[in-house]
Enzyme design. Structure first.
Site: not given
Length: 293
Positions: A13, A38-39, A64, A103, A127, A131
């Site tokens: 994206l 680096d978040i 992901t 997601t 996952y 999220k």
């Protein structure tokens, strides 16, 4: 001139947004990858966001690998959840708005109607759980945020189902693909257009940035088996026979939703977004890929 930060520009994206941004002169776009930002590092996030006056931050970064997240849960949680707390707290202090991508895996897949934003969430995988926690932490720390849930993302860039099928279709005589998982493929280029339209509307008029959760995928519905057959038909891959199988015959570490079709009415009406059918967008993406196949 408004400054826009795109985090995770080396993903599907982020790459598509960067490609489209070259034709948008009215904003200054800044792009970061894991090598730049680096978040999960609070100091790095603060330093980057304080560099300049950002109007909007778009977070495309995520852990992901759905299967690997089952065993690598701590890292997945840091990237998909804890990082959103850091981004939320920092942007709130700077009065910066956030657009974050989530997601369809936040749902359990037991519905038979397209999911709306207010439907109960019940993620079945690590996952999906990380999220969902990221969504919650972002809204808790910075309510002036938009979360866009999407599904089955692919593009001509990076690793994805489409490119894997093109590769295997030219290498294998047969493929077994599940037919009992139903959803909608989403061309990352279309989602990028949507996000850029929201940014444009939001900067033209601040009251057009309407915080909340939104769903976005291409229009239409299919199974992974249908998706593969369509990929092969458009690409003229004729030497590989595709057989439909059930999910139980192809076990994976992470459970997949059997049904994850998203209802897009809210994002279409709120931001006046037009969404192409998945087959039309698949053809568009394949035009980029096929010459290099």
């Amino acid at each position: 001139m408004h400054n826009i930060l795109i985090i995770g520009s080396d993903g599907q994206l982020g790459h598509e947004i960067e490609k489209l941004s070259k034709n948008i002169a009215q904003f200054n776009f800044y792009f970061t990858t894991i090598n730049d930002l680096d978040i999960t590092n609070n100091n790095q996030v603060k330093t980057e966001l304080q560099k300049r006056d950002y109007s909007i931050v778009v977070n495309c970064a995520a852990y992901t690998d759905v299967n690997k997240a089952e065993s690598d849960t701590n890292i997945a949680y840091k990237v998909n959840a804890e990082a959103l707390k850091i981004i939320g707290e920092t942007t709130k202090k700077l009065n910066t708005r956030v657009i974050h991508v989530s997601t369809d895996y936040v749902f359990d897949g037991k519905s038979y109607l397209p999911y709306v934003e207010t439907d109960n969430v019940n993620p079945q995988s690590a996952y999906g759980k990380t999220k969902l926690e990221g969504e919650k932490l972002l809204f808790k720390t910075n309510p002036n945020s938009i979360v866009i849930r999407t599904s089955w993302l692919y593009s001509s860039f990076g690793n994805n189902f489409l490119k894997t099928m093109l590769k295997l279709g030219n290498e294998k005589d047969t493929l077994n693909i599940v037919f009992d998982q139903i959803g909608t493929p989403t061309f990352a280029g279309d989602l990028a257009v949507c996000i850029l339209q929201i940014i444009k509307k939001s900067i033209e008029s601040t009251d057009k940035f309407i915080p909340g959760i939104y769903h976005y995928s291409n229009e239409g519905v299919c199974s992974w088996y249908d998706f593969t057959q369509t990929i092969f038909n458009i690409s003229n891959i004729t030497n590989c026979k595709v057989y439909p199988i059930e999910s139980k015959d192809y076990p994976t570490p992470a459970p997949r939703p059997h049904y994850s079709v998203l209802n897009k009415a809210k994002i279409k009406s709120t931001f006046n977004i037009e969404i192409p059918h998945w087959e039309k967008s698949l053809k568009k993406c394949l035009l980029e890929l096929l010459p290099y196949k």
